[in-house]
Design a protein around this motif. Structure first.
Motif, PDB file in Angstrom:
ATOM      1  N   LYS A  25      83.473 -14.196  -4.380  1.00 12.62           N
ATOM      2  CA  LYS A  25      84.131 -15.349  -5.001  1.00 12.62           C
ATOM      3  C   LYS A  25      83.090 -16.268  -5.625  1.00 12.62           C
ATOM      4  N   LYS A  37      81.200  -8.953  -6.674  1.00 13.92           N
ATOM      5  CA  LYS A  37      82.324  -8.749  -5.751  1.00 13.92           C
ATOM      6  C   LYS A  37      82.546  -9.964  -4.842  1.00 13.92           C
ATOM      7  N   CYS A  71      81.928  -4.149   1.202  1.00 19.49           N
ATOM      8  CA  CYS A  71      82.660  -4.954   0.208  1.00 19.49           C
ATOM      9  C   CYS A  71      83.963  -5.509   0.785  1.00 19.49           C
ATOM     10  N   GLU A  72      84.622  -4.744   1.630  1.00 25.01           N
ATOM     11  CA  GLU A  72      85.853  -5.209   2.266  1.00 25.01           C
ATOM     12  C   GLU A  72      85.576  -6.381   3.200  1.00 25.01           C
ATOM     13  N   LYS A 113      85.375  -9.617   1.162  1.00 23.96           N
ATOM     14  CA  LYS A 113      86.462  -9.858   0.222  1.00 23.96           C
ATOM     15  C   LYS A 113      87.120 -11.215   0.501  1.00 23.96           C
ATOM     16  N   ASP A 114      87.177 -12.053  -0.495  1.00 29.49           N
ATOM     17  CA  ASP A 114      87.817 -13.378  -0.410  1.00 29.49           C
ATOM     18  C   ASP A 114      87.079 -14.360   0.494  1.00 29.49           C
TER      19      ASP A 114
END
Length: 358
Positions: A116, A114, A86-87, A90-91
């Motif tokens: 965008k 999770k 998930c990290e 991210k974004d």
């Protein structure tokens, strides 16, 4: 800087040999695209403990080399191996999926809600799913799209990982119906050493990438049986015909020329000259060892994709009562399961449906 003009973030989901190779390629490319993309690329790496006790992600980030899956190839230092799935995404604005097809559902389930909402995905994965209950076929791009609720395009072609890493010329076919997504893929991947061609046929391009692994298995059986060059050529031609016919069960292509692109005939040729599916099948025919034994002996923790895809194709065709119209797909699965002797593949060529009078 507004979110619309901020540099786009790239995440690579997967770090096997192909994942590492595309990370090298894109990692170098984004540095030349000043300001358009964030130079830092997170590459999800499923954590493994190596023989010396060290962690694979730590070794990649320290030595800038995937010592297990793509040794001797330098990974740019702007590519960071990240063990937290998930990290890693991210974004991210662009998610590039490069994992074995059997792990896509589990991976996407973990990423649900999770991602965008404005992101899109690019799949380089060769394989698909057949639903256990309905026997309906689902493509990786559809699974990603349905689970993550983002668009997904695909890239398929004759792209052997270490050759891509070494900048040996290759080409690929991109399936995309969105011009903005096509342009981003072109910016990230297209170079004089790695040329791209674009078609709207996402589903067919993706199916070809999966199906060629099954016919590469058939080519391996033929070579392991010491078949003549004429016979081996027939295996490829008849296998390619089955690939085309299978695609046409589900979709109508925008142009028949699509099959002559890198995603079609070129990918089949490359895989049938010596890819891992070809080599594993050849060894099975020569030694009568099981594919599980061969994977353990030869693949350093990786798996063959052809046998799994052969099983899925078999289940789909069996449910449609079409196995006899696709004898090479049928026999590939049965031989992989050691329910049929490899020599039967060649014997059954004599009465292939292609030779029936129409």
């Amino acid at each position: 800087m507004s979110s619309s003009t901020a540099p786009k973030k790239i995440a690579i989901v997967g770090s096997g040999n192909w994942g590492s190779a595309i990370a090298i390629h894109i990692g170098e490319k984004v540095r030349k695209l000043k300001g358009q993309y964030d130079e830092k690329i997170l590459m999800w790496c499923r954590e493994e403990t190596l023989d010396d006790g060290s962690k694979l992600t730590q070794v990649i980030n320290k030595q800038h080399e995937n010592v297990k899956y793509l040794p001797h190839e330098k990974i740019p230092d702007n590519v960071i191996a990240e063990p937290d799935l998930c990290e890693s995404v991210k974004d991210a604005d662009v998610l590039i999926f490069v994992i074995p097809h059997q792990f896509v559902k589990k991976t996407c389930d973990q990423l649900k809600n999770k991602i965008k909402s404005t992101a899109f995905a690019l799949t380089l994965i060769k394989g698909f799913y057949v639903d256990e209950q309905t026997n309906d076929l689902m493509l990786v791009s559809q699974l990603i799209k349905n689970t993550l609720n983002i668009p997904c395009v695909c890239l398929m072609g004759a792209n052997i990982a270490h050759e891509v890493a070494e900048k040996i010329f290759c080409e690929a076919t991109v399936g995309s119906r969105d011009e903005k997504h096509s342009e981003i893929v072109r910016q990230l991947i297209d170079t004089p050493e790695f040329r791209l061609r674009f078609y709207p046929d996402v589903e067919i391009i993706e199916m070809l990438g999966a199906l060629k692994n099954v016919i590469a298995v058939c080519a391996g059986f033929a070579d392991g049986l010491k078949a003549g060059f004429n016979t081996r050529a027939a295996v490829l031609r008849l296998g390619f015909r089955e690939m085309v016919n299978f695609c046409r069960l589900l979709e109508k292509e925008s142009t028949p020329e699509l099959y002559l692109e890198s995603c079609g005939i070129a990918d089949l040729i490359a895989s049938a000259l010596g890819g891992r599916n070809y080599n594993g099948a050849k060894k099975l025919a020569e030694t009568n060892k099981s594919l599980k034994e061969i994977e353990k002996e030869d693949l350093n923790g990786q798996s063959l994709q052809g046998p799994g895809t052969a099983k899925e194709v078999y289940r789909f065709l069996e449910a449609k009562n079409l196995l006899d119209k696709f004898p090479m797909f049928r026999d590939a699965y049965l031989i992989c399961e050691q329910k049929l002797e490899p020599k039967k593949l060649l014997e059954n060529l004599h009465n292939h449906p292609e030779f029936q009078q129409k």
